[in-house]
Write a protein that holds these residues in place. Sequence first.
Motif, mmCIF file in Angstrom:
data_model
loop_
_atom_site.group_PDB
_atom_site.id
_atom_site.type_symbol
_atom_site.label_atom_id
_atom_site.label_comp_id
_atom_site.label_asym_id
_atom_site.label_seq_id
_atom_site.Cartn_x
_atom_site.Cartn_y
_atom_site.Cartn_z
ATOM 1 N N HIS A 124 0.812 -1.214 0.000
ATOM 2 C CA HIS A 124 0.000 0.000 0.000
ATOM 3 C C HIS A 124 0.846 1.265 0.000
ATOM 4 C CE1 HIS A 124 -4.192 1.631 1.369
ATOM 5 N NE2 HIS A 124 -3.827 2.048 0.185
ATOM 6 N N ASN A 151 -10.320 5.809 0.918
ATOM 7 C CA ASN A 151 -9.506 4.612 1.128
ATOM 8 C C ASN A 151 -10.341 3.526 1.792
ATOM 9 O OD1 ASN A 151 -7.335 2.845 1.486
ATOM 10 N ND2 ASN A 151 -6.680 3.837 3.395
ATOM 11 N N ASP A 153 -10.069 0.416 3.717
ATOM 12 C CA ASP A 153 -8.912 -0.104 4.438
ATOM 13 C C ASP A 153 -9.294 -0.436 5.871
ATOM 14 O OD1 ASP A 153 -6.292 -0.665 5.312
ATOM 15 O OD2 ASP A 153 -5.437 0.986 4.160
ATOM 16 N N SER A 168 4.533 0.859 4.394
ATOM 17 C CA SER A 168 3.172 0.606 3.918
ATOM 18 C C SER A 168 2.109 1.021 4.925
ATOM 19 C CB SER A 168 2.999 -0.887 3.596
ATOM 20 O OG SER A 168 3.144 -1.669 4.763
ATOM 21 N N SER A 240 -8.503 4.440 -3.272
ATOM 22 C CA SER A 240 -7.528 3.424 -2.885
ATOM 23 C C SER A 240 -8.251 2.232 -2.266
ATOM 24 C CB SER A 240 -6.534 4.020 -1.884
ATOM 25 O OG SER A 240 -5.478 3.134 -1.624
ATOM 26 N N CYS A 242 -7.360 -1.153 -0.313
ATOM 27 C CA CYS A 242 -6.423 -2.073 0.342
ATOM 28 C C CYS A 242 -7.208 -3.352 0.611
ATOM 29 C CB CYS A 242 -5.897 -1.471 1.640
ATOM 30 S SG CYS A 242 -4.672 -2.524 2.461
ATOM 31 N N GLU A 287 -1.894 -4.535 -1.686
ATOM 32 C CA GLU A 287 -1.762 -5.505 -0.598
ATOM 33 C C GLU A 287 -2.250 -6.909 -0.938
ATOM 34 O OE1 GLU A 287 -0.251 -5.064 2.318
ATOM 35 O OE2 GLU A 287 0.060 -2.913 2.331
#
Length: 318
Positions: A124, A151, A153, A168, A240, A242, A287
Amino acid sequence: MDWTGRIDGHEEDVLRIHQVIRVKSFEELLNVDINERKACFVSFNSDEGIRRNNGRTGAAEGWKHLKLALSNYPIFDNTLKLYDLKEPVDVISGNLEEAQKKLAYIITELKKRNFFVVCLGGGHDIAYGTHNGILNYAKTKEKNPKIGIINFDAHFDMREYKEKGANSGSMFLQIAEDREKDGLHFDYNVIGIQRFANTKRLFDTARKFGVNYFLARDIEKVNELNINPILHRNDYIHLSICTDVFHVTTAPGVSAPQSFGIWPSQANRLLNIIAETDKDLTLEVAEISPRFDYDDRTSRLAANFIYQIILRHFKVEI
């Protein structure tokens, strides 16, 4: 890496991604028709940030498995051109920072040429390069661009980094401090936070920088009214994903698997809203750790999201 997959024929209505994608060098991509409707995949070959963050390494191979998972998806609109940057951005001799700078430069130049950029990780730590690429491009148009980060995450990724170096788990703190130093707009939104996967200091850091976050357990409370204001108040969206945000049974191949992660259907509803924005969108996925993945389950899940986001962003009817 070659794109390979099933071939049902060569007529337009049976084509798949691996049959039409154009793999080109960076210099060749800069000469592509600026007026084309087009997306470009950029790969980030990095485990360094995860290693520095004491995580389970293996994500450096993630982009390869993502491409394999994407290869067989069907083509629904032949006017939408798909490209792939031939060479991945590598971390050489552990120099993560230099790789992030290179990634940022590539993204900036591709966006100048009207590509919808999709970044494939890697760890990440890709996010620091992605964001600076968006920022540098946006600053060619205005002094204080409004960039919204969304994000998905389990973690804030706002860890202290000055002793051990950027990693990360530090990217969004780096971005926050950079923006504060430059007096620029900072709008960070995290969906899927795990309460017990983040220390009290990380929650305090998030509050200090005005981070808007939603716990994984409260995902059903995140509706269109929560997402739309983020889209409305920004001109550029850094999306983003993850993959450790998802429940371990749907995403086992990650550095930090989550027993109480969110379900793909929960994320799908929100990602569709984001994908359909008319704002300038850049996507990254990070990831995926193939050596921990069962039947490429995590890669397949992420590939599905990636392709769906591309089609919805370009308003391709299926």
